[in-house]
Design a protein around this motif. Structure first.
Motif, PDB file in Angstrom:
ATOM      1  N   ILE A  57       0.832  -1.207   0.000  1.00  0.00           N
ATOM      2  CA  ILE A  57       0.000   0.000   0.000  1.00  0.00           C
ATOM      3  C   ILE A  57       0.863   1.251   0.000  1.00  0.00           C
ATOM      4  O   ILE A  57       0.583   2.232  -0.706  1.00  0.00           O
ATOM      5  N   PHE A  58       1.942   1.188   0.777  1.00  0.00           N
ATOM      6  CA  PHE A  58       2.848   2.336   0.841  1.00  0.00           C
ATOM      7  C   PHE A  58       3.490   2.594  -0.515  1.00  0.00           C
ATOM      8  O   PHE A  58       3.697   3.756  -0.906  1.00  0.00           O
ATOM      9  N   ALA A  59       3.792   1.532  -1.254  1.00  0.00           N
ATOM     10  CA  ALA A  59       4.354   1.699  -2.595  1.00  0.00           C
ATOM     11  C   ALA A  59       3.356   2.394  -3.520  1.00  0.00           C
ATOM     12  O   ALA A  59       3.732   3.248  -4.335  1.00  0.00           O
ATOM     13  N   GLU A  60       2.059   2.040  -3.418  1.00  0.00           N
ATOM     14  CA  GLU A  60       1.040   2.706  -4.222  1.00  0.00           C
ATOM     15  C   GLU A  60       0.928   4.185  -3.855  1.00  0.00           C
ATOM     16  O   GLU A  60       0.801   5.058  -4.734  1.00  0.00           O
ATOM     17  N   ILE A  61       1.001   4.453  -2.533  1.00  0.00           N
ATOM     18  CA  ILE A  61       0.914   5.847  -2.093  1.00  0.00           C
ATOM     19  C   ILE A  61       2.091   6.651  -2.635  1.00  0.00           C
ATOM     20  O   ILE A  61       1.919   7.777  -3.142  1.00  0.00           O
ATOM     21  N   ARG A  62       3.264   6.077  -2.555  1.00  0.00           N
ATOM     22  CA  ARG A  62       4.451   6.789  -3.060  1.00  0.00           C
ATOM     23  C   ARG A  62       4.367   6.993  -4.563  1.00  0.00           C
ATOM     24  O   ARG A  62       4.753   8.050  -5.076  1.00  0.00           O
TER      25      ARG A  62
ATOM     26  N   GLN B  23       4.411  10.554  -6.399  1.00  0.00           N
ATOM     27  CA  GLN B  23       5.324  10.889  -7.487  1.00  0.00           C
ATOM     28  C   GLN B  23       4.561  11.361  -8.718  1.00  0.00           C
ATOM     29  O   GLN B  23       4.973  12.314  -9.399  1.00  0.00           O
ATOM     30  N   SER B  24       3.433  10.702  -9.000  1.00  0.00           N
ATOM     31  CA  SER B  24       2.623  11.107 -10.155  1.00  0.00           C
ATOM     32  C   SER B  24       2.072  12.512  -9.963  1.00  0.00           C
ATOM     33  O   SER B  24       2.047  13.320 -10.896  1.00  0.00           O
TER      34      SER B  24
ATOM     35  N   LEU C   7       3.389  14.862  -8.140  1.00  0.00           N
ATOM     36  CA  LEU C   7       4.472  15.827  -8.211  1.00  0.00           C
ATOM     37  C   LEU C   7       4.896  16.098  -9.644  1.00  0.00           C
ATOM     38  O   LEU C   7       5.194  17.236 -10.017  1.00  0.00           O
ATOM     39  N   ARG C   8       4.928  15.065 -10.453  1.00  0.00           N
ATOM     40  CA  ARG C   8       5.397  15.217 -11.835  1.00  0.00           C
ATOM     41  C   ARG C   8       4.303  15.767 -12.752  1.00  0.00           C
ATOM     42  O   ARG C   8       4.597  16.521 -13.678  1.00  0.00           O
ATOM     43  N   ILE C   9       3.048  15.354 -12.523  1.00  0.00           N
ATOM     44  CA  ILE C   9       1.917  15.838 -13.330  1.00  0.00           C
ATOM     45  C   ILE C   9       0.836  16.301 -12.356  1.00  0.00           C
ATOM     46  O   ILE C   9       0.135  15.484 -11.757  1.00  0.00           O
ATOM     47  N   THR C  10       0.686  17.594 -12.193  1.00  0.00           N
ATOM     48  CA  THR C  10      -0.252  18.140 -11.232  1.00  0.00           C
ATOM     49  C   THR C  10      -1.685  18.033 -11.741  1.00  0.00           C
ATOM     50  O   THR C  10      -1.932  17.748 -12.927  1.00  0.00           O
ATOM     51  N   ASP C  11      -2.638  18.291 -10.835  1.00  0.00           N
ATOM     52  CA  ASP C  11      -4.045  18.283 -11.231  1.00  0.00           C
ATOM     53  C   ASP C  11      -4.348  19.378 -12.250  1.00  0.00           C
ATOM     54  O   ASP C  11      -5.190  19.194 -13.149  1.00  0.00           O
ATOM     55  N   ASP C  12      -3.674  20.499 -12.118  1.00  0.00           N
ATOM     56  CA  ASP C  12      -3.870  21.563 -13.111  1.00  0.00           C
ATOM     57  C   ASP C  12      -3.426  21.106 -14.491  1.00  0.00           C
ATOM     58  O   ASP C  12      -4.066  21.438 -15.501  1.00  0.00           O
ATOM     59  N   ALA C  13      -2.338  20.332 -14.528  1.00  0.00           N
ATOM     60  CA  ALA C  13      -1.881  19.820 -15.825  1.00  0.00           C
ATOM     61  C   ALA C  13      -2.883  18.842 -16.416  1.00  0.00           C
ATOM     62  O   ALA C  13      -3.111  18.831 -17.628  1.00  0.00           O
ATOM     63  N   VAL C  14      -3.514  18.036 -15.551  1.00  0.00           N
ATOM     64  CA  VAL C  14      -4.531  17.095 -16.037  1.00  0.00           C
ATOM     65  C   VAL C  14      -5.736  17.857 -16.581  1.00  0.00           C
ATOM     66  O   VAL C  14      -6.296  17.519 -17.647  1.00  0.00           O
ATOM     67  N   ARG C  15      -6.169  18.905 -15.846  1.00  0.00           N
ATOM     68  CA  ARG C  15      -7.296  19.712 -16.336  1.00  0.00           C
ATOM     69  C   ARG C  15      -6.964  20.379 -17.668  1.00  0.00           C
ATOM     70  O   ARG C  15      -7.814  20.470 -18.562  1.00  0.00           O
ATOM     71  N   GLN C  16      -5.750  20.827 -17.818  1.00  0.00           N
ATOM     72  CA  GLN C  16      -5.350  21.445 -19.077  1.00  0.00           C
ATOM     73  C   GLN C  16      -5.406  20.438 -20.221  1.00  0.00           C
ATOM     74  O   GLN C  16      -5.772  20.795 -21.358  1.00  0.00           O
ATOM     75  N   LEU C  17      -5.076  19.181 -19.917  1.00  0.00           N
ATOM     76  CA  LEU C  17      -5.184  18.153 -20.951  1.00  0.00           C
ATOM     77  C   LEU C  17      -6.639  17.972 -21.393  1.00  0.00           C
ATOM     78  O   LEU C  17      -6.921  17.776 -22.586  1.00  0.00           O
ATOM     79  N   HIS C  18      -7.589  18.020 -20.417  1.00  0.00           N
ATOM     80  CA  HIS C  18      -9.010  17.940 -20.784  1.00  0.00           C
ATOM     81  C   HIS C  18      -9.435  19.140 -21.637  1.00  0.00           C
ATOM     82  O   HIS C  18     -10.187  18.994 -22.614  1.00  0.00           O
ATOM     83  N   VAL C  19      -8.962  20.329 -21.246  1.00  0.00           N
ATOM     84  CA  VAL C  19      -9.269  21.529 -22.048  1.00  0.00           C
ATOM     85  C   VAL C  19      -8.707  21.385 -23.449  1.00  0.00           C
ATOM     86  O   VAL C  19      -9.361  21.722 -24.456  1.00  0.00           O
ATOM     87  N   ASP C  20      -7.475  20.869 -23.525  1.00  0.00           N
ATOM     88  CA  ASP C  20      -6.865  20.676 -24.839  1.00  0.00           C
ATOM     89  C   ASP C  20      -7.663  19.681 -25.669  1.00  0.00           C
ATOM     90  O   ASP C  20      -7.815  19.834 -26.884  1.00  0.00           O
TER      91      ASP C  20
END
Length: 411
Positions: free
Chosen positions: A338-343, A347-348, A350-363
């Motif tokens: 479980i700790f590995a999934e959390i980490r 990491q995901s 940190l590398r791809i923020t929620d704002d970046a995901v929303r921008q992908l939907h807008v795109d």
């Protein structure tokens, strides 16, 4: 000269004589774990792992010391974590004791030096002057030779006085406490290190039986940590040490997760307790005094039975403790997953923020709109091309008619 195959009766494995009959260069069979030594736990550690994991200690079991020796150790500030350092400390104190004895000789040396050195020096000077007076041409060596006995005496007495004075200063600053030889023997008997060679077994009352156990197992050859393949107590300690190593390698253990939820055990103290208690059990069996007769009603035999029963009870509870340590390690396995999934999620994020995901939907939505516009323009362009082609075809037909008088330009 071919390769010979031999069977090892203990390990059940074969080994080869690759150099010929009776060759010195032979591949020994791998060590095995005897059933009487193996801890009653489910583990896959090999004999090599067990031997390499057996810890060494130079500490002393303070609870096994007499009360007066414990008080002396505490008064000196010695926690007895290292018997070698204690012996070195004792040696140093004995040297201080020598300085004390030299200082006591000052009551004889100092009066002699006080009056003897000036007297000897005076006599030496008189002899030197007399030698020079009688022999006007005497050399320096001859003059000095005339005063040799008294000069040497003055130097010797003066040196002794200086040595006494130095010894008195050392004795004044040296502690007046030292382990006696009997106390050293008691400290050595209470040491909690495992035997590494058969000669280490001579200090125990049951040493002869221990030697037979040593040589009847694979450890007839000397290897570090070999005691773990001879007796069950060091074997259990090695298993606990390997479990501790596995726990330390756990990702969850190396995080703050266990501290937040207050489920982190004191691993170092647990392993130290297992080591100490296991050595006490082994030491109790090692110090069983052989009874003078085979009569079970013999006093010594009854005493040994009492000790053996107590050691058996302590052994059972110690195995339970190590089993709990093993269960704790097993409980960390799903936590690690479980700790590995959390980490991974952290990491995901940190590398791809929620704002970046929303921008992908807008795109994606913008790409859909652009796709419609480009498709409509493509249809209109096709219609224009078709209309233009029809117009040009009509124009070409009118120009090529026989009634047309216009001259076409050569291509």
């Amino acid at each position: 000269m071919g390769t010979e195959q031999f069977a090892d009766p203990e390990s059940g494995t074969d080994w080869q004589d690759t150099e010929g009959y009776g060759s010195e260069r032979q591949t020994p069979p791998p060590p095995r774990i005897d059933a009487t030594v193996r801890a009653p736990l489910d583990y896959a550690y090999t004999a090599i792992d067990i031997m390499a994991a057996l810890p060494r200690s130079q500490a002393v079991d303070a609870d096994a010391l007499p009360a007066d020796l414990q008080r002396k150790a505490r008064a000196h500030g010695d926690d007895l974590e290292n018997i070698v350092e204690s012996e070195e400390l004792t040696t140093r104190h004995r040297r201080d004791l020598v300085w004390t004895e030299i200082a006591r000789a000052g009551r004889f040396v100092e009066p002699i030096a006080k009056y003897g050195v000036p007297a000897a020096a005076g006599i030496a000077v008189v002899l030197m002057v007399g030698q020079w007076w009688r022999h006007d041409g005497a050399t320096v060596v001859e003059i000095l030779a005339a005063s040799n006995p008294f000069g040497y005496l003055a130097i010797a007495v003066g040196t002794a006085a200086l040595l006494v004075r130095f010894a008195r200063r050392r004795a004044a600053t040296a502690p007046h406490w030292v382990y006696t030889d009997d106390e050293l023997a008691t400290l050595d008997a209470a040491s909690i290190d495992w035997p590494a060679v058969p000669e280490d077994l001579d200090r125990y009352a049951n040493g002869e039986a221990l030697r037979r156990e040593w040589h009847n197992r694979w450890m007839s050859r000397i290897q570090p940590g070999g005691a773990a393949l001879v007796w069950r107590e060091p074997h259990l300690v090695a298993v606990a040490t390997l479990l501790g190593r596995d726990i330390r390698s756990s990702p969850a253990w190396n995080s703050d997760l266990l501290d937040i939820h207050r489920v982190r055990i004191d691993l170092e103290r647990t392993l130290d307790d297992i080591y100490l208690r296991a050595h006490r059990i082994w030491r109790a069996r090692a110090n069983l005094v052989p009874p003078p007769s085979k009569d079970p009603a013999d006093v010594v035999a009854r005493r040994n039975a009492e000790i053996t029963d107590a050691a058996g009870d302590a052994w059972n509870t110690l195995v339970t403790l190590v089993r709990q340590l093993q269960d704790y390690r097993k409980s960390l396995t799903p936590v690690d997953a479980i700790f590995a999934e959390i980490r991974a999620l952290q990491q995901s994020s940190l590398r791809i923020t929620d704002d970046a995901v929303r921008q992908l939907h807008v795109d994606a939505a913008g790409n859909t709109l652009h796709t419609g516009a480009v498709g409509a323009a493509t249809v209109e362009l096709a219609d224009l091309n078709a209309n233009l082609a029809a117009r040009l075809s009509t124009l070409r037909q009118s120009l090529t008619a026989t009634t047309n008088g216009l001259v076409l330009r050569a291509p």
